[in-house]
Design an enzyme around this catalytic site. Structure first.
Site, PDB file in Angstrom:
ATOM      1  N   ASP A 122       0.854  -1.195   0.000  1.00 35.75           N
ATOM      2  CA  ASP A 122       0.000   0.000   0.000  1.00 35.75           C
ATOM      3  C   ASP A 122       0.887   1.241   0.000  1.00 35.75           C
ATOM      4  O   ASP A 122       2.030   1.195   0.452  1.00 35.75           O
ATOM      5  CB  ASP A 122      -0.856   0.047   1.273  1.00 35.75           C
TER       6      ASP A 122
ATOM      7  N   GLN B   5      -0.253   6.880  -6.069  1.00 37.31           N
ATOM      8  CA  GLN B   5      -1.428   7.736  -5.856  1.00 37.31           C
ATOM      9  C   GLN B   5      -1.470   8.857  -6.895  1.00 37.31           C
ATOM     10  O   GLN B   5      -0.544   9.674  -6.971  1.00 37.31           O
ATOM     11  CB  GLN B   5      -1.367   8.341  -4.448  1.00 37.31           C
TER      12      GLN B   5
ATOM     13  N   ARG C  92      -0.441  -0.613  -8.758  1.00 39.05           N
ATOM     14  CA  ARG C  92      -1.862  -0.388  -8.477  1.00 39.05           C
ATOM     15  C   ARG C  92      -2.053   1.128  -8.398  1.00 39.05           C
ATOM     16  O   ARG C  92      -1.526   1.792  -7.510  1.00 39.05           O
ATOM     17  CB  ARG C  92      -2.251  -1.021  -7.146  1.00 39.05           C
TER      18      ARG C  92
ATOM     19  N   GLY D  49      -5.827   8.200  -4.129  1.00 43.28           N
ATOM     20  CA  GLY D  49      -5.114   8.663  -2.926  1.00 43.28           C
ATOM     21  C   GLY D  49      -6.105   8.980  -1.834  1.00 43.28           C
ATOM     22  O   GLY D  49      -7.128   9.615  -2.093  1.00 43.28           O
ATOM     23  N   ALA D  50      -5.813   8.527  -0.615  1.00 40.29           N
ATOM     24  CA  ALA D  50      -6.808   8.581   0.456  1.00 40.29           C
ATOM     25  C   ALA D  50      -6.418   9.468   1.640  1.00 40.29           C
ATOM     26  O   ALA D  50      -7.186   9.582   2.594  1.00 40.29           O
ATOM     27  CB  ALA D  50      -7.067   7.164   0.970  1.00 40.29           C
TER      28      ALA D  50
ATOM     29  N   LYS E 167     -10.939  17.460  -7.299  1.00 47.57           N
ATOM     30  CA  LYS E 167     -11.271  16.146  -7.875  1.00 47.57           C
ATOM     31  C   LYS E 167     -10.984  16.130  -9.373  1.00 47.57           C
ATOM     32  O   LYS E 167     -10.508  15.134  -9.905  1.00 47.57           O
ATOM     33  CB  LYS E 167     -12.750  15.819  -7.582  1.00 47.57           C
TER      34      LYS E 167
ATOM     35  N   THR F 147     -10.023   1.536  -8.248  1.00 44.04           N
ATOM     36  CA  THR F 147     -10.983   2.646  -8.278  1.00 44.04           C
ATOM     37  C   THR F 147     -12.404   2.109  -8.402  1.00 44.04           C
ATOM     38  O   THR F 147     -12.616   1.007  -8.919  1.00 44.04           O
ATOM     39  CB  THR F 147     -10.693   3.613  -9.450  1.00 44.04           C
TER      40      THR F 147
ATOM     41  N   ARG G  37     -12.624   5.656   5.921  1.00 41.11           N
ATOM     42  CA  ARG G  37     -13.723   5.478   4.954  1.00 41.11           C
ATOM     43  C   ARG G  37     -14.690   6.658   5.042  1.00 41.11           C
ATOM     44  O   ARG G  37     -15.190   7.155   4.059  1.00 41.11           O
ATOM     45  CB  ARG G  37     -14.514   4.201   5.246  1.00 41.11           C
TER      46      ARG G  37
END
Ligand SMILES: Cc1cc2nc3c(=O)[nH]c(=O)nc-3n(C[C@H](O)[C@H](O)[C@H](O)COP(=O)(O)OP(=O)(O)OC[C@H]3O[C@@H](n4cnc5c(N)ncnc54)[C@H](O)[C@@H]3O)c2cc1C
Length: 281
Positions: free
Chosen positions: A106, A135, A156, A160-161, A173, A202, A265
């Protein structure tokens, strides 16, 4: 919580993986946790992942697609001891290779990108079953991708979080989506020559449609790219893509560190709170 986390333990995650397998969808397993602060805990995380690989094999989860692992380097003790973390990553790659499995690294906050890519390069020198997440929101990612081409890397690509400053990551965005598509186009181009193995992490239907159209135009073989999504998010689309012949895998989280995970989340998408409240009543 059940919508995003099938249960706190590995057995529940494996049950969910077996259920997905019935629809031809593969699984990636990840134990929740990050930034561990004790060497003993980092070693224990490595041991639990090794045990998870054994359990996957016992459960026959090589079918229909070998189940894979997705690990966070700070969960393997990156903050405390980089060499031990590198050893644990190599251990997991070796054990995964024995069962035909694969280890994804990750990508965490931007301060970890350099060291994460360094450990990825070291792992690639010894094993061909390791991939890394990049990311699209980071301004540096095109240059990072360029530097990785000689490895014929498994990448992967995600949006990006994490909460990053505008100097480091695109705040809008629109810019993130544009960056994602530009990087995806490069990855697909390399994939036509088998110079990269791209995975698109995604749920964005517009991006997925564009990726599929470009892949079809280039006559990419099935499996030349994959779509990965999170457990519980857009399950109907997951099944539809798999039925249409795309290789789809779903990332299933398990473990008791669910609170930090759920807060992420929620930060991504406040509407998720509704699903949690609904599962409590
Ligand atoms: C397999 C996988 C691995 C990942 N690994 C990493 C990693 O290592 N590092 C990292 O920084 N990030 C990682 N991410 C998270 C990623 O960066 C994004 O934050 C996340 O995927 C949401 O972005 P999106 O591309 O789905 O697009 P968005 O534009 O956020 O969403 C597109 C559409 O998908 C649906 N959707 C998206 N998210 C949710 C949600 N949470 N709940 C309900 N519906 C939703 C909505 O319909 C939304 O309109 C990973 C994601 C996936 C799928």
């Amino acid at each position: 919580m059940r919508r995003f986390l099938p249960g706190e333990d590995l057995t529940a995650a494996l049950d969910a993986a077996a259920e997905l397998a019935k629809s031809g969808i593969g699984a990636l397993l990840t134990e929740l946790g990050e930034q561990v602060t004790s060497p003993a805990e980092a070693a224990a995380v490595r041991d639990r992942y090794r045990a998870a690989l054994d359990r996957m094999r016992e459960r026959g989860l090589p079918l229909p697609l070998p189940a894979q692992l997705s690990v966070k380097l700070t969960h393997l003790g990156l903050d405390m001891d980089r060499e031990a973390c590198a050893r644990y990553l190599l251990d997991l790659a070796r054990c995964a290779a024995e069962t035909g499995s694969f280890v994804w690294i990750d990508m965490e906050e931007s301060r970890y990108v350099d060291i994460t890519l360094e450990l990825f390069r070291r792992a690639c020198a010894a094993h061909d079953n390791v991939g890394v997440c990049l990311q699209a929101y980071l301004r540096r990612t095109p240059a990072d991708l360029e530097s990785l081409w000689p490895l014929r890397p498994a990448i992967r690509l995600v949006k990006g979080a994490y909460n990053e400053p505008p100097a480091v990551a695109y705040p809008s965005k629109r810019d993130v989506d544009a960056s994602y598509m530009a990087l995806a186009a490069e990855l697909l181009e390399r994939a036509t020559r088998w110079e990269a193995s791209p995975v698109f992490g995604t749920h964005d239907g517009t991006l997925i449609a564009e990726i599929a159209a470009r892949a079809a135009a280039r006559q990419l073989a099935r499996g030349a790219y994959e779509i990965h999504m999170l457990y519980g998010i857009r399950p109907t689309e997951q099944r539809a893509l798999a039925a249409a012949g795309v290789v789809v895998r779903v990332l299933i989280s398990y473990g008791s560190a669910w609170f930090a995970w759920f807060m992420r989340r929620l930060a991504e998408r406040p509407a998720n709170v509704w699903f949690v409240l609904r599962s409590l009543v």
